[in-house]
Design an enzyme around this catalytic site. Structure first.
Site, PDB file in Angstrom:
ATOM      1  N   THR A 302       0.832  -1.202   0.000  1.00  0.00           N
ATOM      2  CA  THR A 302       0.000   0.000   0.000  1.00  0.00           C
ATOM      3  C   THR A 302       0.863   1.247   0.000  1.00  0.00           C
ATOM      4  O   THR A 302       2.009   1.237   0.463  1.00  0.00           O
ATOM      5  CB  THR A 302      -0.892   0.091   1.252  1.00  0.00           C
ATOM      6  OG1 THR A 302      -0.062   0.263   2.412  1.00  0.00           O
ATOM      7  CG2 THR A 302      -1.780  -1.113   1.412  1.00  0.00           C
ATOM      8  N   ASP A 303       0.298   2.329  -0.491  1.00  0.00           N
ATOM      9  CA  ASP A 303       0.869   3.622  -0.165  1.00  0.00           C
ATOM     10  C   ASP A 303       0.556   3.875   1.309  1.00  0.00           C
ATOM     11  O   ASP A 303      -0.275   3.184   1.913  1.00  0.00           O
ATOM     12  CB  ASP A 303       0.265   4.714  -1.055  1.00  0.00           C
ATOM     13  CG  ASP A 303       1.197   5.892  -1.246  1.00  0.00           C
ATOM     14  OD1 ASP A 303       2.057   6.116  -0.366  1.00  0.00           O
ATOM     15  OD2 ASP A 303       1.077   6.599  -2.261  1.00  0.00           O
ATOM     16  N   TRP A 304       1.225   4.848   1.896  1.00  0.00           N
ATOM     17  CA  TRP A 304       1.137   5.054   3.341  1.00  0.00           C
ATOM     18  C   TRP A 304      -0.295   5.386   3.755  1.00  0.00           C
ATOM     19  O   TRP A 304      -0.905   6.314   3.230  1.00  0.00           O
ATOM     20  CB  TRP A 304       2.113   6.145   3.757  1.00  0.00           C
ATOM     21  CG  TRP A 304       3.435   5.582   4.221  1.00  0.00           C
ATOM     22  CD1 TRP A 304       4.085   5.882   5.381  1.00  0.00           C
ATOM     23  CD2 TRP A 304       4.249   4.591   3.574  1.00  0.00           C
ATOM     24  NE1 TRP A 304       5.248   5.136   5.492  1.00  0.00           N
ATOM     25  CE2 TRP A 304       5.374   4.343   4.396  1.00  0.00           C
ATOM     26  CE3 TRP A 304       4.129   3.877   2.382  1.00  0.00           C
ATOM     27  CZ2 TRP A 304       6.362   3.421   4.067  1.00  0.00           C
ATOM     28  CZ3 TRP A 304       5.118   2.962   2.043  1.00  0.00           C
ATOM     29  CH2 TRP A 304       6.213   2.745   2.880  1.00  0.00           C
TER      30      TRP A 304
END
Length: 782
Positions: A302-304
């Protein structure tokens, strides 16, 4: 797109607004169910191609893990390092954990590293060899600092939305150019210290030192509403990128296919929704496109804070969550126990992660994860030197080649032994401080009081120094005995009447978190016209993190030269002086189209906004299909200010001798069936056509030319980039440039057959200097 995506539950979640009785507001995402087709189960990695040994080792490793240890591999944890994210160690099996860190243009938040040219700058170089060298040297810095995964390169945003805040992180608005450069970048990062690259000898002491993570998968084209938010107590979902199957394959998936083909070990899913399903739990894109069609063997991260679902996300193909998770952990093992998730899915998640670790040989003599990434550089810490003298040539050459000269009249450049130079503009000088700091987000159209060498947000980087333009000009003036005057504050500065040239420096800023407020800045444009009104040799340099319009002053008779300087990194001033004084010949070309006026970009100028009944579920309909940037300008017959691929040189080049030859391979409409390898059907990379042309340097100065090949494919946009080669040619000499075109290059996506298809009919071949300067024309038929 709402009318043809096959809406399920048409009346579900619809309420009538009392304020506006005629508007039915959608209040539940059940309204959108079915718009993104479900694809299950998540395919297991099979160790295809070069991954065979890594998977064999990974499966043996994972077989020894407890369920808790497998789960721990799938989510980040807090640590005492400055890594952007950390996967915990498994000491009993000698697995040290993983450190992952930004960014795709150099390390952020640490010391003793270099600030490299940004993605848009590398894109403007149009130099495949240089892209690989840049990536290799960046990779060695990450390696020395104990960073296992470089969070880059970026190929989404592609640049669909002209005001997109993160367009500068990617290479180009064109999928072919972006794909060619991401291929070289992945190879450079992941083979750092092992293989060899043209003009570079790689030390053998580093063994496959780093891995990369290609981001952001996919259709991530605006910052506005990229994340869900609550406004006045009302929940608003992330924007949905509504993309049809053809545009997905021919534009947005294209560079990711090249990255997977190059062997990328990880892919970052994006924040927004895709066809109304969150990207990090979209089974169509993760299970269907990435892991099945493209045969991706690595893991999806995932992105953050980009996780929006628990078990549903895991089943949809998500493998790792950053920077931590509140939805997985013991919930994964509980899901296996209650039958909502198969144990094999958790095994595959862990295997993909460990296989990627083995694939880049990080089990052999890799530094302790995060050893050179202190949590706070202002506290006592070990000095771990990431930068190397070996990288200085590539660092400077990368900075030089991303500059694009778009105007040069009255022989303004190169400078000829000036007696007096006058320097103006807020972008000329270095900032008042250069310290190691964390990511910052500033919503502004320009960065005042310092030169812009990198954009904002998580894609920024740390610099070893910044040699600003004013400093570099003064150094050169010292060597030459030239006088230099400057005023980098005033909007209407005084100008010495005897000055030989006025150098004006402005910038165009962009950052993650915000889309750009516009493509011009009134104060900057006023500065230019004020100086040009007093100085008959005004040379403008723009450090631009994206497209910048220049129509208000580009035709001013006293504006004699203009350079799009993009984001060169820490060698910004040194690179510019090399070009201004003619020690380097400009060779950059625009990786995007510059319009005469903002309205020429039409609906692609601004990001989509929440509106009407979709106020709680913002929609961005990619209704233009494949017609973005120069494709749109060509289709609509709009004359740009500067076309895609344009750039001037201090010399001139002539083209002749076009030769088009079909290779003796089958030209059946569809590729023969074959086991999927990294990047998809391996037959897509069969060479179908070769094109060659003679390019002569007809001027008096050595220079590099970017020979560009465009195809007119039947039933497709009038011209599409399908080849480019950057060649150095001594003055008066000529070279033969050859292009190799694959089945994929000649095909369009068949939405019914779900395959790449060669078209029957006449293909047009164009070769030349830019997308609109194509002196050589040919044809072949299939």
């Amino acid at each position: 797109m709402h009318s043809f995506l096959g809406l399920v539950g048409l009346l579900a979640g619809v309420s009538v607004s009392s304020a506006a009785p005629s508007v039915q507001n959608i209040t539940s995402d059940t309204y959108f169910y079915g718009q993104s087709p479900p694809v299950y189960p998540s395919p297991e990695g099979n160790g295809t191609g070069s991954w065979a040994v890594a998977y064999q080792k990974a499966k043996a490793f994972v077989a020894q893990l407890t369920s808790e240890e497998k789960v721990n591999l799938t989510a980040g944890v807090t640590s005492d390092t400055g890594c952007s994210g950390m996967i915990p160690a498994i000491p009993r099996l000698n697995f040290p954990g993983l450190c992952v860190s930004d960014a795709g243009d150099g390390l952020r938040g640490t010391d003793y590293v270099n600030s490299w040219p940004s993605g848009i700058h590398a894109g403007a170089s149009w130099n495949k060899n240089l892209a690989r060298q840049r990536a290799y040297h960046m990779g060695t810095e990450f390696h020395k600092k104990g960073v296992n995964v470089l969070l880059g390169p970026v190929v989404a945003p592609l640049g669909r939305v002209v005001e997109g805040g993160r367009n500068w992180e990617g290479f180009s608005n064109d999928p072919y150019l972006s794909g060619a450069l991401v291929y070289e970048t992945v190879k450079g990062i992941q083979s750092a210290g092992v293989g060899a690259c043209t003009k570079v000898r790689f030390p053998q002491r580093l063994q496959s030192s780093g891995s990369n993570l290609v981001q952001h998968f996919t259709g991530y084209e605006q910052e506005t509403n990229r994340n869900p938010e609550t406004v006045d107590g009302v929940d608003i979902a992330s924007v949905s990128s509504n993309i049809d199957d053809k545009a997905m394959h021919e534009l947005y998936l294209w560079p990711f296919q090249d990255a997977v083909h190059a062997g990328s070990v990880s892919v970052m899913c994006s924040y927004q929704r895709i066809n109304n399903s969150y990207a990090c739990q979209n089974s169509k894109t993760l299970n269907g496109l990435l892991k099945t069609e493209l045969g991706f063997q690595g893991y999806v991260m995932t992105d953050w804070y980009g996780q929006h679902g628990g078990i549903a996300a895991a089943n949809a193909g998500l493998d790792m969550v950053m920077p931590y998770t509140e939805l997985w952990g013991s919930n994964l093992t509980d899901a296996i126990s209650n039958g909502t998730m198969e144990a094999s899915r958790l095994d595959d998640m862990a295997t993909r992660i460990i296989a990627s670790w083995y694939q880049v040989n990080q089990n052999k003599n890799f530094p302790a994860p995060g050893i050179g990434m202190p949590a706070d550089v202002n506290e006592p810490h070990q000095a771990v030197i990431g930068k190397s003298p070996d990288s200085r040539t590539t660092l400077l050459q990368g900075a030089i080649e991303g500059h694009v000269l778009v105007k040069n009249t009255k022989q303004a450049l190169p400078l000829q032994s000036p007696r007096l130079l006058s320097v103006f503009g807020y972008d000329a000088k270095a900032g008042d401080s250069l310290i190691v700091n964390d990511v910052s987000f500033v919503n502004a159209s320009v960065q005042k009081n310092h030169t812009l060498y990198v954009g904002g947000g998580s894609g920024t980087n740390s610099a070893a120094y910044v040699l600003a333009p004013l400093d570099a000009v003064q150094q050169q003036a010292y060597e030459d005995g030239t006088s230099v005057l400057w005023d980098v504050v005033s909007e209407d500065p005084d100008v010495d009447a005897t000055t030989d040239a006025c150098l004006v420096f402005i910038n165009a800023y962009a950052t993650e978190g915000y889309d750009r407020p516009g493509l011009v800045n009134k104060e900057s444009d006023t500065l230019i016209t004020n100086v040009a009104g007093k100085c008959n040799n005004t040379i403008v340099t723009i450090h631009n993190a994206g497209i910048r319009l220049v129509g208000d002053w580009i035709n001013h008779e006293n504006v004699t030269a203009v350079i799009f300087a993009h984001l060169p990194g820490q060698d910004t001033g040194k690179a510019l002086v090399e070009l201004l004084y003619g020690r380097a010949n400009p060779s950059g070309r625009l990786p995007y189209t510059v319009a005469k006026r903002a309205g020429d970009y039409g609906s692609l100028l601004h990001p989509s906004q929440p509106e009407g009944k979709y106020g709680l579920f913002p929609q961005s309909d990619f209704s233009e299909g494949v017609f973005i940037d120069y494709r749109a300008f060509d289709k609509q017959g709009i004359e740009p200010q500067f076309e895609f691929g344009f750039g001037l040189s201090y010399t001139s080049f002539n083209y002749s001798g076009l030769a088009v030859k079909k290779v003796n391979r089958t030209t059946e409409p569809y590729p023969a069936s074959a086991p999927v390898q990294e990047g998809g059907n391996p037959n897509l990379w069969d060479e179908i056509l070769t094109v060659s042309a003679k390019v002569q340097n007809s001027g008096s100065m050595d220079g590099d030319e970017v020979a560009q090949l465009y195809l007119g494919i039947p039933n497709a946009p009038v011209r599409q980039l399908r080849g480019f080669e950057k060649v150095g040619i001594p003055a008066g000499q000529a070279v033969n440039v050859k292009f190799s075109l694959t089945r994929r290059d000649l095909s369009v996506w068949d939405t019914e057959a779900q395959q790449w298809k060669l078209q029957s009919g006449d293909y047009q071949v164009y070769v030349g200097r830019s997308s609109r300067d194509l002196p050589l024309k040919g044809q072949f038929s299939i």
